[in-house]
Design a protein around this motif. Sequence first.
Motif, PDB file in Angstrom:
ATOM      1  N   GLU A   1     -11.843  -1.873 -51.004  1.00 48.59           N
ATOM      2  CA  GLU A   1     -11.350  -1.892 -52.377  1.00 48.59           C
ATOM      3  C   GLU A   1     -12.485  -2.194 -53.356  1.00 48.59           C
ATOM      4  O   GLU A   1     -12.544  -1.623 -54.459  1.00 48.59           O
ATOM      5  CB  GLU A   1     -10.238  -2.939 -52.513  1.00 48.59           C
ATOM      6  N   LYS A   2     -13.376  -3.089 -52.952  1.00 49.58           N
ATOM      7  CA  LYS A   2     -14.525  -3.438 -53.793  1.00 49.58           C
ATOM      8  C   LYS A   2     -15.410  -2.221 -54.047  1.00 49.58           C
ATOM      9  O   LYS A   2     -15.959  -2.053 -55.152  1.00 49.58           O
ATOM     10  CB  LYS A   2     -15.329  -4.554 -53.118  1.00 49.58           C
ATOM     11  N   LEU A   3     -15.536  -1.364 -53.035  1.00 51.05           N
ATOM     12  CA  LEU A   3     -16.358  -0.164 -53.178  1.00 51.05           C
ATOM     13  C   LEU A   3     -15.682   0.900 -54.044  1.00 51.05           C
ATOM     14  O   LEU A   3     -16.347   1.591 -54.817  1.00 51.05           O
ATOM     15  CB  LEU A   3     -16.658   0.431 -51.791  1.00 51.05           C
ATOM     16  N   PHE A   4     -14.379   1.032 -53.906  1.00 51.37           N
ATOM     17  CA  PHE A   4     -13.663   2.110 -54.600  1.00 51.37           C
ATOM     18  C   PHE A   4     -13.267   1.766 -56.042  1.00 51.37           C
ATOM     19  O   PHE A   4     -13.094   2.664 -56.857  1.00 51.37           O
ATOM     20  CB  PHE A   4     -12.415   2.500 -53.815  1.00 51.37           C
ATOM     21  N   THR A   5     -13.114   0.473 -56.339  1.00 56.08           N
ATOM     22  CA  THR A   5     -12.644   0.072 -57.666  1.00 56.08           C
ATOM     23  C   THR A   5     -13.513   0.596 -58.824  1.00 56.08           C
ATOM     24  O   THR A   5     -12.971   1.063 -59.834  1.00 56.08           O
ATOM     25  CB  THR A   5     -12.514  -1.462 -57.758  1.00 56.08           C
ATOM     26  N   PRO A   6     -14.849   0.551 -58.722  1.00 57.13           N
ATOM     27  CA  PRO A   6     -15.674   1.006 -59.855  1.00 57.13           C
ATOM     28  C   PRO A   6     -15.749   2.528 -60.025  1.00 57.13           C
ATOM     29  O   PRO A   6     -16.366   2.994 -60.985  1.00 57.13           O
ATOM     30  CB  PRO A   6     -17.077   0.450 -59.511  1.00 57.13           C
ATOM     31  N   VAL A   7     -15.163   3.291 -59.098  1.00 55.29           N
ATOM     32  CA  VAL A   7     -15.347   4.743 -59.103  1.00 55.29           C
ATOM     33  C   VAL A   7     -14.856   5.384 -60.400  1.00 55.29           C
ATOM     34  O   VAL A   7     -15.540   6.228 -60.994  1.00 55.29           O
ATOM     35  CB  VAL A   7     -14.657   5.389 -57.884  1.00 55.29           C
ATOM     36  N   SER A   8     -13.679   4.996 -60.872  1.00 47.54           N
ATOM     37  CA  SER A   8     -13.110   5.628 -62.074  1.00 47.54           C
ATOM     38  C   SER A   8     -14.021   5.474 -63.281  1.00 47.54           C
ATOM     39  O   SER A   8     -14.261   6.437 -64.026  1.00 47.54           O
ATOM     40  CB  SER A   8     -11.729   5.043 -62.377  1.00 47.54           C
TER      41      SER A   8
ATOM     42  N   ASP B   1     -14.808  22.371 -64.092  1.00 42.39           N
ATOM     43  CA  ASP B   1     -14.866  22.144 -62.644  1.00 42.39           C
ATOM     44  C   ASP B   1     -15.056  20.655 -62.352  1.00 42.39           C
ATOM     45  O   ASP B   1     -14.419  20.099 -61.443  1.00 42.39           O
ATOM     46  CB  ASP B   1     -16.021  22.933 -62.023  1.00 42.39           C
ATOM     47  N   PHE B   2     -15.939  20.027 -63.124  1.00 41.29           N
ATOM     48  CA  PHE B   2     -16.189  18.584 -62.969  1.00 41.29           C
ATOM     49  C   PHE B   2     -14.900  17.801 -63.198  1.00 41.29           C
ATOM     50  O   PHE B   2     -14.541  16.918 -62.401  1.00 41.29           O
ATOM     51  CB  PHE B   2     -17.262  18.141 -63.968  1.00 41.29           C
ATOM     52  N   MET B   3     -14.183  18.130 -64.279  1.00 38.30           N
ATOM     53  CA  MET B   3     -12.985  17.376 -64.634  1.00 38.30           C
ATOM     54  C   MET B   3     -11.851  17.595 -63.633  1.00 38.30           C
ATOM     55  O   MET B   3     -11.041  16.701 -63.406  1.00 38.30           O
ATOM     56  CB  MET B   3     -12.522  17.760 -66.037  1.00 38.30           C
ATOM     57  N   THR B   4     -11.799  18.776 -63.034  1.00 44.01           N
ATOM     58  CA  THR B   4     -10.779  19.031 -62.010  1.00 44.01           C
ATOM     59  C   THR B   4     -10.948  18.062 -60.844  1.00 44.01           C
ATOM     60  O   THR B   4      -9.976  17.469 -60.343  1.00 44.01           O
ATOM     61  CB  THR B   4     -10.883  20.483 -61.495  1.00 44.01           C
TER      62      THR B   4
ATOM     63  N   LEU C   1      -9.946  12.302 -58.336  1.00 47.54           N
ATOM     64  CA  LEU C   1     -10.495  10.995 -57.980  1.00 47.54           C
ATOM     65  C   LEU C   1      -9.781   9.866 -58.697  1.00 47.54           C
ATOM     66  O   LEU C   1      -9.523   8.809 -58.129  1.00 47.54           O
ATOM     67  CB  LEU C   1     -11.988  10.952 -58.321  1.00 47.54           C
ATOM     68  N   LYS C   2      -9.431  10.068 -59.968  1.00 52.82           N
ATOM     69  CA  LYS C   2      -8.797   9.028 -60.772  1.00 52.82           C
ATOM     70  C   LYS C   2      -7.285   8.969 -60.566  1.00 52.82           C
ATOM     71  O   LYS C   2      -6.656   7.962 -60.870  1.00 52.82           O
ATOM     72  CB  LYS C   2      -9.079   9.266 -62.253  1.00 52.82           C
ATOM     73  N   GLY C   3      -6.705  10.030 -60.028  1.00 55.57           N
ATOM     74  CA  GLY C   3      -5.249  10.131 -59.945  1.00 55.57           C
ATOM     75  C   GLY C   3      -4.628   9.382 -58.804  1.00 55.57           C
ATOM     76  O   GLY C   3      -3.412   9.180 -58.773  1.00 55.57           O
ATOM     77  N   VAL C   4      -5.422   8.917 -57.839  1.00 52.62           N
ATOM     78  CA  VAL C   4      -4.880   8.209 -56.691  1.00 52.62           C
ATOM     79  C   VAL C   4      -4.604   6.771 -57.079  1.00 52.62           C
ATOM     80  O   VAL C   4      -5.490   6.057 -57.534  1.00 52.62           O
ATOM     81  CB  VAL C   4      -5.863   8.254 -55.500  1.00 52.62           C
TER      82      VAL C   4
ATOM     83  N   ARG D   1     -10.080  10.557 -51.489  1.00 53.75           N
ATOM     84  CA  ARG D   1     -10.966  10.150 -52.581  1.00 53.75           C
ATOM     85  C   ARG D   1     -12.432  10.338 -52.184  1.00 53.75           C
ATOM     86  O   ARG D   1     -13.248  10.791 -52.997  1.00 53.75           O
ATOM     87  CB  ARG D   1     -10.711   8.685 -52.963  1.00 53.75           C
ATOM     88  N   THR D   2     -12.738   9.981 -50.941  1.00 57.20           N
ATOM     89  CA  THR D   2     -14.115  10.158 -50.470  1.00 57.20           C
ATOM     90  C   THR D   2     -14.480  11.633 -50.422  1.00 57.20           C
ATOM     91  O   THR D   2     -15.595  12.032 -50.796  1.00 57.20           O
ATOM     92  CB  THR D   2     -14.284   9.527 -49.074  1.00 57.20           C
ATOM     93  N   ASN D   3     -13.539  12.450 -49.973  1.00 54.42           N
ATOM     94  CA  ASN D   3     -13.779  13.896 -49.916  1.00 54.42           C
ATOM     95  C   ASN D   3     -13.994  14.464 -51.328  1.00 54.42           C
ATOM     96  O   ASN D   3     -14.879  15.316 -51.538  1.00 54.42           O
ATOM     97  CB  ASN D   3     -12.601  14.591 -49.248  1.00 54.42           C
ATOM     98  N   ASN D   4     -13.212  13.999 -52.289  1.00 52.70           N
ATOM     99  CA  ASN D   4     -13.380  14.456 -53.667  1.00 52.70           C
ATOM    100  C   ASN D   4     -14.708  13.986 -54.252  1.00 52.70           C
ATOM    101  O   ASN D   4     -15.344  14.705 -55.026  1.00 52.70           O
ATOM    102  CB  ASN D   4     -12.221  13.953 -54.534  1.00 52.70           C
ATOM    103  N   TYR D   5     -15.126  12.796 -53.878  1.00 53.16           N
ATOM    104  CA  TYR D   5     -16.428  12.292 -54.311  1.00 53.16           C
ATOM    105  C   TYR D   5     -17.537  13.175 -53.755  1.00 53.16           C
ATOM    106  O   TYR D   5     -18.514  13.481 -54.460  1.00 53.16           O
ATOM    107  CB  TYR D   5     -16.610  10.848 -53.842  1.00 53.16           C
TER     108      TYR D   5
END
Length: 240
Positions: free
Chosen positions: A70-77, A100-103, A108-111, A139-143
């Motif tokens: 969770e600590k790793l994923f929280t700053p992603v957005s 394409d970037f926003m798609t 990534l932000k929608g989960v 999320r990792t795959n989208n990243y």
Amino acid sequence: MSKNETGHAKNIANANLLCSHIADLGSKYNPSNPKLLLANLQNIYNSAFTSQEAVNNSVAPYSLAVDNREKLFTPVSKKITKLRKMYKATEGVFQAQLEDFMTIARKLKGVRKVKPVATTDTEEEQKQNSVSQMGYDLRTNNYDQLISLLQNTPNYNPNETEYQVATLQQEKNQMLQATQAVADTFIPLNAARSLRNNTVYNSEDNLVDVFNKAKDYLFTILESNSPEYKAISRIKFKTR
């Protein structure tokens, strides 16, 4: 310990307490059902206590792995928002590339994190964990897809280390490792919970059923106004 785990521990502690009350009765406690004999009750309690200890010892590694992920994923957005600006400021990036970037960014932000419902059902626990794992895997795959887009944009070469492709790839690898750590620590925890649940709730001669029968027998040999009866009546064994 979670509220659900506290409930399991309470059943086991109450089993020990009932055994103590029965021991104090001595020869007065003499059931014809061999499963209700004090020695058998103590064996059930000992098995349940050992199985709960195994759960307790498995919870901490799993919880730490979940917290680390969770600590790793929280700053992603927040980082995605800044990355978008960096990408937009890149020479030669046109509107279609931004879309394409926003798609990818929206995925990534929608989960959203969903809190699992407490349960004693091992299959339900496995299902909840599987859904959670899939969410983080996606999320990792989208990243990774976002990294690929940046990597294949000719002029994307920021001076800031945190936005460089190499840094993003390192973060992706950390995400993969963190999610794998959660999976690895869930396996022994799930096995321990399965054994505990079987001992306390699910087996043919589970703790809750046998100890409730022992209480029924006790109520036939004790006077309802006696201190022993009143003390034992307060000892509860619950399936949930």
